[in-house]
Design a protein around this motif. Structure first.
Motif, short mmCIF file in Angstrom:
data_model
loop_
_atom_site.label_atom_id
_atom_site.label_comp_id
_atom_site.label_asym_id
_atom_site.label_seq_id
_atom_site.Cartn_x
_atom_site.Cartn_y
_atom_site.Cartn_z
N MET A 153 1.00 9.91 5.37
CA MET A 153 1.13 8.45 5.49
C MET A 153 1.57 8.05 6.88
O MET A 153 2.15 6.98 7.06
N ARG A 154 1.29 8.88 7.87
CA ARG A 154 1.86 8.60 9.20
C ARG A 154 1.38 7.26 9.75
O ARG A 154 2.07 6.64 10.55
N ASP A 208 0.83 -1.19 0.00
CA ASP A 208 0.00 0.00 0.00
C ASP A 208 0.87 1.25 0.00
O ASP A 208 0.66 2.19 -0.75
N PHE A 209 1.90 1.22 0.86
CA PHE A 209 2.82 2.36 0.94
C PHE A 209 3.45 2.62 -0.42
O PHE A 209 3.52 3.76 -0.89
N ASP A 210 3.89 1.53 -1.08
CA ASP A 210 4.62 1.70 -2.33
C ASP A 210 3.80 2.41 -3.40
O ASP A 210 4.32 3.24 -4.13
N THR A 211 2.53 2.08 -3.48
CA THR A 211 1.72 2.75 -4.51
C THR A 211 1.37 4.17 -4.08
O THR A 211 1.39 5.09 -4.90
N ARG A 212 1.08 4.36 -2.80
CA ARG A 212 0.68 5.69 -2.35
C ARG A 212 1.83 6.68 -2.37
O ARG A 212 1.65 7.85 -2.71
N GLY A 234 2.45 8.26 -5.77
CA GLY A 234 1.41 9.23 -6.14
C GLY A 234 1.51 10.52 -5.34
O GLY A 234 1.41 11.62 -5.89
N LEU A 235 1.74 10.37 -4.04
CA LEU A 235 1.83 11.57 -3.19
C LEU A 235 3.03 12.44 -3.56
O LEU A 235 2.96 13.66 -3.53
N ALA A 236 4.14 11.78 -3.93
CA ALA A 236 5.32 12.54 -4.35
C ALA A 236 5.04 13.25 -5.68
O ALA A 236 5.36 14.43 -5.85
N ASP A 237 4.43 12.55 -6.61
CA ASP A 237 4.14 13.17 -7.91
C ASP A 237 3.15 14.33 -7.78
O ASP A 237 3.22 15.30 -8.52
N ASP A 238 2.22 14.20 -6.83
CA ASP A 238 1.27 15.30 -6.60
C ASP A 238 1.98 16.60 -6.25
O ASP A 238 1.41 17.68 -6.39
N ARG A 239 3.21 16.50 -5.74
CA ARG A 239 3.93 17.68 -5.28
C ARG A 239 4.90 18.23 -6.31
O ARG A 239 5.70 19.13 -6.00
N ARG A 240 4.83 17.71 -7.52
CA ARG A 240 5.78 18.12 -8.57
C ARG A 240 5.87 19.64 -8.71
O ARG A 240 6.96 20.22 -8.68
N GLU A 241 4.71 20.29 -8.85
CA GLU A 241 4.75 21.75 -9.07
C GLU A 241 5.23 22.49 -7.83
O GLU A 241 5.99 23.46 -7.92
N ALA A 242 4.80 22.03 -6.67
CA ALA A 242 5.24 22.69 -5.43
C ALA A 242 6.75 22.55 -5.26
O ALA A 242 7.44 23.50 -4.87
#
Ligand SMILES: [Zn+2]
Ligand SMILES: [Zn+2]
Length: 398
Positions: A127-128, A4-8, A11-19
């Protein structure tokens, strides 16, 4: 949990691309030298507080940490470190995100390191539940020669929350974007330097018997120093002794009072390092004395070698494989550059690794510390992802 961690995490890292690009460019426009990272630290602090992390500031001056504590964990923490300082370099002109400060530039990628670690903090806060141990996000001042890492360790950064393992990630423009380099054991060199003044007695160039010639003594010293690596060091151990400066004299017919030299010492092993320092002093003093002169020798202690633990390097390699794929992970030979993350690694097991950030097609090929240095920003999410994975996978011995 792991799957679960591996897929999430991806995605969470890619969501922050622009930031990530926004943060990196903002820091890039406002570079600050070692121990002067006030603006940078304030930005980091406000991000960490927005994430509701426990924040400790003023560690080694401008250094700070954010602590993420999963509920109910009494495990030792994993520390992830980014350095924040820039260099006294004038950046090439024409970049819309270029430095706005004359003679200052993020020419080593530390702006990217800071951005990537902020990104990892955001990812891990979401993901805490998947974390079994606290994470210390460590933002270090003054990596470039001033030893901010040493000061952070001396001021107890590893004990505010008991830290069990340490990891650091450096962008590396000489490798293609997205490659991750990690090796067990010695990775980067210990660096020391020496200064020597060979003191003789000056006089007329035609009456050498009335003088003690420091130039002849210095020449013999330079030659004698070459025997340290060839005759004193185990031939399978890498070591460098380089005389980088030699100054003496003012005219053809004057024997000067003194001669001055400086040099650099590189090594990967503590015993070799100690031998270099001891033999440089002994040989300079004895050789100068043999020529009727006297040597005043000063050895300046630089950063120790970066030594990755075998276990942490294995964990990092696994995390790297999940992040960029097996074909993009490699084990590099040691390099003779240095890094003050070594002070963290002296105290706790851990690993330091490189994330490739070069891109020939985009013309991003300049080496670190060059006015043309740049990074391929597309790797920033991978850096955040890698750091987040290290936090999940790190094993911390008690
Ligand atoms: Zn650097
Ligand atoms: Zn650096």
């Amino acid at each position: 949990m792991a799957a679960d961690f591996d897929t999430r995490v991806r995605g969470l890292a890619d969501d922050r691309r622009e930031a990530l690009v926004r943060w990196r460019r903002d820091l890039h426009r406002h570079p600050e030298l070692g121990f002067e990272e006030h603006r940078t630290a304030a930005i980091v602090e406000s991000h960490l507080r927005e994430l509701d992390l426990e924040v400790h500031t003023g560690i080694a001056g401008t250094g700070l940490i954010g602590v993420l504590r999963p509920a109910g964990s009494d495990e030792p923490a994993v520390l992830l470190r980014a350095d924040m300082d820039a260099l006294p370099i004038q950046e090439v002109s024409g970049r819309d995100y270029g430095s706005t400060i004359e003679g200052r530039m993020h020419a080593c990628g530390h702006d990217g390191h800071t951005a990537m670690l902020l990104g990892a903090a955001e990812v891990l806060c979401e993901m805490r539940d998947a974390l079994s141990r606290p994470v210390v996000f460590c933002f270090q001042p003054a990596e470039e020669g001033l030893g901010g890492g040493r000061r952070m360790v001396e001021e107890g950064v590893l004990d505010i929350v008991p830290v069990g393992a340490v990891y650091g990630l450096h962008l590396w423009s000489l490798e293609p974007a997205g490659r991750i380099l990690v090796r067990p054991g010695a990775f980067m060199a210990a660096v020391d330097s020496f200064q020597a003044r060979i003191v003789g007695r000056g006089g007329h160039g035609a009456l050498p018997h009335e003088s003690r010639d420091p130039i002849v003594a210095a020449a013999q010293c330079v030659t004698a120093l070459q025997t340290i690596v060839s005759r004193t060091i185990d031939p399978v151990q890498p070591a460098v002794v380089t005389v980088g400066e030699l100054h003496a004299g003012t005219a053809t017919n004057i024997i000067p009072d003194d001669a001055r030299m400086t040099g650099t010492l590189r090594s990967f092993d503590d015993r070799v390092r100690q031998t270099l320092r001891t033999r440089v002093r002994e040989l300079l003093e004895a050789t100068a004395a043999g020529a009727g002169c006297r040597a005043e020798v000063t050895i300046h202690e630089g950063y120790p070698a970066v030594i990755n633990s075998t276990e942490a390097a294995r964990i990092a390699r696994e995390a790297a494989t999940m992040t960029v794929g097996e074909d993009s992970v490699s084990e590099p030979p040691p390099i003779a550059a240095s890094e003050d993350f070594s002070y963290f690694l002296r105290e706790r097991p851990g690993a330091f690794l490189f994330l490739g950030a070069g891109n020939e097609e985009l013309g991003i090929t300049a080496p670190h510390h060059s006015p043309e240095f740049d990074i391929d920003e597309s790797v920033l999410p991978r850096g955040s992802e890698m750091l987040a994975r290290l936090a999940l996978h790190a094993e911390c011995p008690r």
